[in-house]
Design an enzyme around this catalytic site. Structure first.
Site, mmCIF file in Angstrom:
data_model
loop_
_atom_site.group_PDB
_atom_site.id
_atom_site.type_symbol
_atom_site.label_atom_id
_atom_site.label_comp_id
_atom_site.label_asym_id
_atom_site.label_seq_id
_atom_site.Cartn_x
_atom_site.Cartn_y
_atom_site.Cartn_z
ATOM 1 N N SER A 76 127.646 -10.740 99.609
ATOM 2 C CA SER A 76 127.210 -10.102 98.366
ATOM 3 C C SER A 76 127.866 -8.745 98.181
ATOM 4 C CB SER A 76 125.687 -9.916 98.376
ATOM 5 O OG SER A 76 125.299 -9.212 97.212
ATOM 6 N N LYS A 131 120.962 -15.780 101.533
ATOM 7 C CA LYS A 131 121.725 -15.305 100.364
ATOM 8 C C LYS A 131 121.075 -15.804 99.066
ATOM 9 C CE LYS A 131 124.832 -13.338 97.829
ATOM 10 N NZ LYS A 131 125.229 -14.031 96.702
ATOM 11 N N HIS A 134 118.220 -13.630 98.428
ATOM 12 C CA HIS A 134 118.770 -12.348 97.938
ATOM 13 C C HIS A 134 119.026 -12.442 96.434
ATOM 14 C CE1 HIS A 134 122.332 -10.180 96.513
ATOM 15 N NE2 HIS A 134 122.002 -9.194 97.326
ATOM 16 N N ASN A 135 119.650 -13.534 96.024
ATOM 17 C CA ASN A 135 119.979 -13.686 94.606
ATOM 18 C C ASN A 135 118.723 -13.831 93.744
ATOM 19 O OD1 ASN A 135 122.613 -13.652 95.499
ATOM 20 N ND2 ASN A 135 123.280 -15.276 94.136
ATOM 21 N N GLU A 138 117.407 -10.551 93.321
ATOM 22 C CA GLU A 138 118.293 -9.873 92.350
ATOM 23 C C GLU A 138 117.829 -10.198 90.916
ATOM 24 O OE1 GLU A 138 122.602 -10.395 93.156
ATOM 25 O OE2 GLU A 138 122.707 -11.269 91.158
HETATM 26 C C1 6PG Z 1 126.250 -11.053 94.741
HETATM 27 C C2 6PG Z 1 125.844 -11.836 93.519
HETATM 28 C C3 6PG Z 1 126.761 -12.951 93.199
HETATM 29 C C4 6PG Z 1 126.381 -13.812 91.984
HETATM 30 C C5 6PG Z 1 125.691 -13.098 90.875
HETATM 31 C C6 6PG Z 1 125.705 -13.831 89.554
HETATM 32 O O1 6PG Z 1 125.386 -10.987 95.593
HETATM 33 O O2 6PG Z 1 127.365 -10.531 94.827
HETATM 34 O O3 6PG Z 1 124.598 -12.403 93.767
HETATM 35 O O4 6PG Z 1 126.830 -13.773 94.337
HETATM 36 O O5 6PG Z 1 127.568 -14.331 91.533
HETATM 37 O O6 6PG Z 1 124.376 -12.889 91.251
HETATM 38 O O7 6PG Z 1 124.594 -14.669 89.458
HETATM 39 P P1 6PG Z 1 124.040 -15.243 88.091
HETATM 40 O O8 6PG Z 1 125.241 -15.648 87.281
HETATM 41 O O9 6PG Z 1 123.209 -16.405 88.468
HETATM 42 O O10 6PG Z 1 123.290 -14.129 87.428
#
Ligand code: 6PG
Length: 430
Positions: A76, A131, A134-135, A138
């Site tokens: 990430s 991960k 994590h997302n 996010e």
């Molecule tokens: C990261 C991000 C990445 C992901 C984005 C976009 O940790 O660098 O999580 O891996 O591409 O989160 O996700 P979405 O398009 O689902 O918003």
């Protein structure tokens, strides 16, 4: 020397040739499977994409039979992470770890104590599972910030530069994080015509699916990760733009549309509501990790995960340092909310959090994540919930049986109507 296939090359390629993005992964995987017959026992394959954790577990097992070591690593950090150090979450065949540890930990971001944001996560698909969570987190953090922005804009009538200043100030508090920092920058950003760019952007959020995977896993393993679920659905609702435009012309909101309180005090209430909701979101995320570890027999170091997320990644924040401290104090901590620091933090925010939600509800502002976080908190802290009535209803109409508080483990059926008979269905829990 072990052969290392760094599939994160895909990410590098995707920044250089954005058009290729969706094809790169396919091509690299095709090349990878083509190369499997050429690999030897002891070779190492690393998948650094956002892969689905069950695929990683399957690949790990298949390659183990050939003596090939498979590592599924969460990566990430976006563009900045690629240049200055990402957060790395490797899992899979642990035999590979001594060979790749130095490389991984030297390229990973470092926290201010110098510790790398990378450590071995666990067996099989554990790295990709972490991960994925994590997302999901996010998604939750982003939606919470959006709800704060909505309240500032539509209840307090704040201008973009004013909101940017507030987010900049918040970044010096417990909310200090990459996503708050970029929000301040986005709010003040002006287009080539000197007007703010943000209000020109279509309010339909996209998603590539990792938040959805997190919500699906939560449902699958029965963990109430409500905030991430709401964050995913909020994106889905946002994408119904045409339908919302039509509905906005037909459906009325509440009569009350004006805020009459103290603006400065309400802003502080919003900050506290955001902080409390964020604590709930992380508590839920760690609940899911704990359940997955149980489900798959993975040994997961929760404090280590907080440290991995402390720097380099999209959800990096000072707050994750506090989570690391909580797991250092008690590695077996059942729930973040039960840690003294977080218990007190939520208690300190509680009045503000309730005030923001009740005001937002009265004025008609959607706050799916603020509200679900508070409902979770209230549900989690209740010794008695009304689920006794659900059990009685299930038994009444379908003889599904229930347990008495006084006789745990014994499932009984009552003939509620007097003509239902005594036959009960077998008891099983999905
Ligand atoms: C990261 C991000 C990445 C992901 C984005 C976009 O940790 O660098 O999580 O891996 O591409 O989160 O996700 P979405 O398009 O689902 O918003």
């Amino acid at each position: 020397a072990p052969l290392i296939r760094l599939l994160k090359v895909r990410s590098v390629v995707q920044w250089v040739f954005p058009i290729w993005t969706k094809y790169c992964r396919l091509i690299l995987f095709f090349l990878f499977w083509l190369q499997v017959p050429l690999l030897e026992a002891g070779d190492i394959i690393i998948d650094g994409g956002n892969s689905e954790y069950r695929d990683t577990t399957r690949r790990c097992k298949e390659l183990q039979e050939k003596g090939i070591l498979f590592v599924g690593s969460g990566v990430s950090g976006g563009e900045e992470g690629a240049r200055y150090g990402p957060s790395l979450m490797p899992g899979g065949d642990k035999e590979a770890w001594p060979h790749i540890k130095k490389i991984f930990q030297s390229i990973a971001a470092k926290v201010n104590t110098g510790e790398p944001c990378c450590d071995w996560v666990g067996e099989e698909g554990a790295g990709h599972f972490v991960k994925m969570v994590h997302n999901g987190i996010e998604y939750g953090d982003m939606q919470l910030i959006c709800e704060a922005y909505h309240l500032m804009k539509d209840i307090l009538g704040m201008e973009h530069d004013e909101m940017a200043t507030v987010f900049g100030e918040w970044n010096k508090t417990e909310l200090d994080s990459f996503l708050i920092e970029i929000t301040a920058n986005i709010l003040k950003f002006r287009d080539s015509d000197s007007k703010h760019l943000l209000p020109k952007i279509k309010d339909s959020a996209g998603q590539k699916g990792t938040g959805k995977w997190t919500a699906i896993s939560a449902l699958e393993y029965g963990v109430p990760v409500t905030l991430i679920g709401e964050a995913v659905f909020a994106r889905c609702l946002s994408s119904l733009k045409d339908e919302r435009v039509q509905a906005s012309k037909r459906l009325d909101g509440p009569k009350m549309t004006q805020f009459s309180g103290n603006k400065k005090a309400f802003l502080e209430d919003i900050r506290k509501a955001l902080y409390a909701s964020k604590i709930i979101s992380y508590a839920q995320g760690f609940m899911l990790l704990r359940q997955a570890a149980k489900e798959f027999g993975w040994t997961i170091n929760y404090g280590g995960i907080a440290l991995m997320w402390r720097g380099g990644c999209i959800i990096r924040s000072a707050f994750l340092g506090k989570i690391k401290d909580a797991f250092d104090r008690n590695p077996d901590l059942q729930n973040l909310l039960l840690d003294d620091f977080f218990k007190k933090a939520v208690e300190d925010c509680q009045d503000s959090w309730r005030h923001v939600i009740s005001t937002g509800v009265q004025i008609g502002i959607p706050m799916p994540c603020f509200t679900t976080a508070l409902s979770f908190y209230d549900g989690y802290r209740h010794e008695m919930l009304p689920a006794n009535l659900i059990q009685a209803q299930r038994d009444y109409f379908g003889a599904h049986t229930y347990e008495l508080l006084s006789k745990p483990g014994e499932f009984i059926h009552t003939n509620w109507t007097g003509h239902g008979g005594n036959v009960s269905s077998s008891s099983y829990n999905a």
